[in-house]
Each structure stands twice: as structure tokens, then as C-alpha cells.
Design an enzyme around this catalytic site. Structure first.
Site, mmCIF file in Angstrom:
data_model
loop_
_atom_site.group_PDB
_atom_site.id
_atom_site.type_symbol
_atom_site.label_atom_id
_atom_site.label_comp_id
_atom_site.label_asym_id
_atom_site.label_seq_id
_atom_site.Cartn_x
_atom_site.Cartn_y
_atom_site.Cartn_z
ATOM 1 N N GLY A 31 43.053 40.064 38.825
ATOM 2 C CA GLY A 31 41.690 39.557 38.985
ATOM 3 C C GLY A 31 41.616 38.883 40.332
ATOM 4 O O GLY A 31 42.619 38.372 40.827
ATOM 5 N N THR A 32 40.436 38.893 40.924
ATOM 6 C CA THR A 32 40.378 38.417 42.298
ATOM 7 C C THR A 32 39.693 37.058 42.478
ATOM 8 O O THR A 32 40.283 36.051 42.149
ATOM 9 C CB THR A 32 39.789 39.501 43.199
ATOM 10 O OG1 THR A 32 38.657 40.053 42.541
ATOM 11 C CG2 THR A 32 40.814 40.569 43.428
ATOM 12 N N THR A 33 38.454 37.041 42.949
ATOM 13 C CA THR A 33 37.943 35.762 43.460
ATOM 14 C C THR A 33 37.276 34.886 42.403
ATOM 15 O O THR A 33 36.377 35.338 41.703
ATOM 16 C CB THR A 33 36.941 36.027 44.594
ATOM 17 O OG1 THR A 33 37.522 36.974 45.482
ATOM 18 C CG2 THR A 33 36.625 34.745 45.341
#
Lengths: 266, 228
Positions: free
Chosen positions: A49-51
Site C-alpha cells: 500500500g502506498t500513500t
């Protein structure tokens, strides 16, 4: 059901209110993965998962995240949830290895609930933030192999009557932020965006706009961060934590913020 | 070599039962009853912090009478069991019936094998779906378990309270009526009026939007319900 929890242990002095400790005693296999070795190849194929970001505003703290999960150059999921309520007065947002992260959230939620039920009191916000640091530290051997989990933790401190925001590194290092913070692959553009727009005493509407714009900026510079999509109805998720509790921001409010930003940008 | 006098098993069980009964009879009572929106547990309890009634899991509540340290032990064991099961499987896999069985096993073992039996009686209540999903399990110090319907009283004056409840209970009460009636019933054996600050109450409210259906009624709310 589990027979080594009942019958009871009259010999213990003071019940340990930690669910994680209980799990380690009663079901060691549930935490065994923490001590395993992962090859670099395998770690690269894991969904990440990123930001995610958090910011302090007038009523408390807002945490938000995009919806994209990637595995290498592949988009694994466009509707991943990275923002969760931890208990009634706190929220957690996670970036990093998706499987570990979601499991850590589940454990953390239970840790808080278990403590609350056993002792009859909620942990202090400080106590919750510390407990999360310890959970991340446990994950350190896996983090070293590429399965990093880095959360943001926002809560309403009932004793101070204010929202507070904490961020962590992969070693369980814990820092408090007075304004805003972002973590994950798109965190740099997100932080640049937050730096420009954040100011003290933002209203709820403004805070949502600032958060959504930062995620939008992150998605433009970072391929692993998903942007909002009005057509496919994919919007960032945000949770607002205030004196009245941790509540998900309704999609309509997020959509309105997206529309407002897109209108200005044309 | 130590010399153990022979005691017939019947006599030993009888002595233990008497001992446990005496311990429980000294304590105050708890009433569990169904009302329109779920399940109410209510007790006379002058302490605001040492609870007789508490949450075990999303839709499961606990009440105990007798020796505090012993039912507290049971309460904690129940929470551990429920949280472990919910984590290992799914939240909906945690059932009051399984918990009642586990309590029954544990109490039965303690009753037959330990020096002294537990001086407790407990209730495990559950709401699930509509009114037909409501369950109350009553577990005794020796592990015997019964499945109760509509209302039940445990503790010191259980028989009197049951008698009184039998004459008054009506299905579908609103919360205020249920609380008011239960408080009257609790005071009836000694013809006393129990004040709101000496009442402990908790509900499993199936209409609650929150995943956790248990809610403790705080003193101002109880006072309001009693006054209304």
C-alpha cells in the site's frame, strides 16, 4: 474452545491486559510468521500500500489514504483500504506490505479493545501510541527483508482535549507531529503539498480538501499512488477523529473536495 | 504418612454445595431480563468501579454474583476466550453457547477437583439478529448450566426475585419500564427503595448501530429512566 485459557489461572498476579501477549502464549503459530525468512524475490511480489497522511485541524485529527496497492509494476488493487479506526477515539493509516499491515491493524484494534474490556478503562492516547510502536518493532525482522509496515496514528487525547498525530519508522521509532505527516512511496510529493496548504485551525472542510489535494499531488508524481476517479467512483478514504469519536468521512464530502480541487485546476 | 479420613463422595459434594450456596447467599442479586430492544442486566451495586456486569464480546455480556475475585477471574477468562476465537476465526463465530459450555466445564472441574469450589453464579447473555436470537445462560458454581428465557435472577434473594418477576414480567418492555420494574423487584424482598447511585446496569441493545452492542448505563441515565 481453547482449553488452556479455561480453566483459570488463579496463580497469576494481575491479569495481563495485552491481547498480543495472550496470542503468543495461546496460539504461538499465529505470530510465527514474524520469525520467518523471506526471499527478496518473494518480497518483491507482495502487494504494497502506498500513500497515507494525517493532519491536525481545528476539531482534531484527520487521517487519509489513497486506494491503490501495487506488487512490483502491477496494480494489485484499486480499492484497498488503508485507513481504519483503531478504537472509538483513534485511527490508524498504514503504508507498506499490505498483508502485514492489515494484520497489524487487526491486532492493534484487538489490543486496544481487549485492554478496554479487561481493565474497564481505555488506554491513554500515549499508551496506544506506545503499544503500536512495540507492534512495529516486532515486525522488524520482516521489515529488514522488505516487508516494511509504516503507520500513522491519529487520536483524540481526552485528557488534553486535542487531536494528536504520531508517525513511525520501520524500527518502531515513534515521533509526534504537531501539524501534518505523510508516509509511503508518495509521501514526498504529499508532504510538499501539505507544507504549502496546511495552516493552524483548518476547518473540517478545509482539512479534507488539503488532505485530498496532497493525495492527488502524490498520485501525479508517484505511480504507486492511486488518484481519485470520479467515473469509477474511487475516492480516497479519510477518517476524522474528534471529541465525539473516530468517524469515516462520508464519500460525498470527499467527492466534493475532489470536485473543488479539479475545478480550480481545470 | 499422612492419614486421610474417608469421606463418602455424596457427603463431599453436599458439603461443597452447601459451602458455595452460603457464599453466594451472602451477596446481592443480579437480574437479567429481555426487553424490547434486547437484554438488560441489572444489579444493586454500591461500587461504581467494581462491576458485576460487563461486556465480553460484540453481542455477549456477563454478570456474576458471589465472590468478586472469582467471578472477575471468570469474566477475564471469558474475554480472553472470546477475543482469541474472534481473532482466529471470525467475529461472528464467537457464540454465547460456546462460552457457557467453557464456563460450565471450568466450574465443574473446580467444583470436583479443587480444594474449595467457586462461590459464584454467572449469567452469559447474547443478542443476535431479532428477538428470537436472544439467549441467557445461567451457570452455577458446580458447572450446571440452564438456558433461561425472558427473565432470571441469581444471587442472594434469587427465589424471591424470581417470584416477583414472574408476577410482573411482560414481553417487549421499553428500557425505562424494564429498569424501573427491575429496580422495584430488586428492593422488594426487604421492602426497600434502591437509589439510582446504587444501581449497576448494562444492556445488549440489538438496535445499536455500533458493532459492540453492550452499553453500560451510567448513573444519570439510570436516574432519568427511574424518574421518567
Amino acid at each position: 474452545m481453547t482449553d488452556h485459557i479455561l480453566p483459570l489461572s488463579g496463580a497469576s498476579f494481575g491479569a495481563n491486559p495485552s491481547f498480543v501477549d495472550l496470542l503468543r502464549d495461546a496460539r504461538p503459530e499465529a505470530l510465527a510468521h514474524l520469525h520467518q525468512t523471506v526471499t527478496a524475490e518473494a518480497a518483491a511480489g507482495v502487494a504494497h500500500g502506498t500513500t497515507v497522511l494525517g493532519l491536525i485541524y481545528a476539531d482534531g485529527v484527520l487521517v487519509a489514504g489513497d486506494r491503490r496497492a501495487t506488487a512490483g509494476y502491477t496494480i494489485a488493487d484499486e480499492t484497498m483500504r488503508k485507513v481504519f479506526s483503531a478504537d472509538d477515539y483513534s485511527a490508524i493509516a498504514i503504508a507498506g506490505a499490505a498483508g502485514m499491515a492489515v494484520e497489524m491493524v487487526r491486532l492493534f484494534q484487538l489490543e486496544l479493545e481487549h485492554y478496554e474490556k479487561l481493565t474497564g478503562d481505555r488506554l491513554s492516547l500515549e499508551g496506544k501510541a506506545n503499544r503500536l510502536a512495540q507492534l512495529i518493532r516486532q515486525n522488524f525482522p520482516l521489515a529488514m527483508q522488505g516487508l516494511v509496515v509504516v503507520p500513522l496514528f491519529g487520536g483524540f487525547d481526552e485528557r488534553r482535549d486535542a487531536g494528536r498525530l504520531f508517525y513511525y519508522d520501520a524500527t518502531g521509532g515513534r515521533w509526534e507531529e504537531d501539524d501534518y505527516q505523510a508516509t509511503g512511496s508518495g509521501s514526498q510529493p504529499a508532504k510538499n503539498s501539505l507544507k504549502k496548504r496546511w495552516r493552524e485551525g483548518l476547518t473540517r472542510r478545509e482539512a479534507i480538501e488539503v488532505a485530498v489535494e496532497a493525495l492527488l499531488d502524490a498520485s501525479e508524481d508517484d505511480v504507486a499512488t492511486g488518484g481519485p476517479s470520479v467515473h469509477r467512483r474511487i475516492f480516497p478514504l479519510a477518517l476524522a477523529v474528534t471529541a465525539s469519536g473516530a468517524d469515516e468521512v462520508p464519500e460525498a464530502e470527499v467527492e466534493a473536495a475532489v470536485d473543488a480541487i479539479l475545478e480550480v485546476r481545470g | 504418612m499422612s492419614f486421610m479420613p474417608y469421606v463418602a463422595p455424596e457427603q463431599m459434594m453436599k458439603d461443597r454445595s452447601e459451602y458455595a450456596h452460603k457464599g453466594i447467599a451472602r451477596g446481592r442479586s443480579v437480574i437479567g431480563l429481555e426487553y424490547g430492544d434486547g437484554l438488560l442486566f441489572i444489579a444493586e451495586n454500591p461500587s461504581a468501579t467494581l462491576h458485576k456486569i460487563s461486556e465480553i464480546y460484540d453481542h455477549i455480556a456477563f454478570a456474576g454474583v458471589g465472590k468478586y475475585s472469582e467471578f472477575e477471574d471468570l469474566r477475564i477468562a471469558g474475554i480472553r476466550l472470546a477475543d482469541l476465537r474472534g481473532f482466529s476465526y471470525g467475529r461472528e463465530d464467537v457464540k454465547a453457547r460456546d462460552l457457557a459450555n467453557a464456563y460450565s466445564q471450568a466450574l465443574s472441574n473446580i467444583f470436583t477437583q479443587q480444594m474449595k469450589p467457586y462461590e459464584v453464579e454467572i449469567l452469559v447473555g447474547e443478542v443476535d439478529g431479532d428477538a428470537s436470537g436472544t439467549a441467557i445462560y445461567h451457570i452455577l458454581f458446580d458447572g450446571s448450566v440452564t438456558d433461561e428465557h425472558e427473565f432470571v435472577a441469581i444471587g442472594g434473594h434469587a427465589d424471591d426475585l424470581m417470584e416477583s418477576l414472574r408476577g410482573r414480567f411482560t414481553a417487549g418492555w421499553d428500557l425505562a419500564t424494564a429498569v424501573k420494574t427491575a429496580v422495584e423487584v430488586l428492593g422488594s424482598p426487604e421492602s426497600r427503595t434502591i437509589e439510582a447511585d446504587a444501581i449497576e446496569a448494562g444492556v445488549l441493545d440489538r438496535t445499536r448501530s455500533h458493532r459492540r452492542k453492550f452499553r453500560r448505563l451510567e448513573e444519570p441515565e439510570i436516574a432519568g429512566l427511574l424518574a421518567g
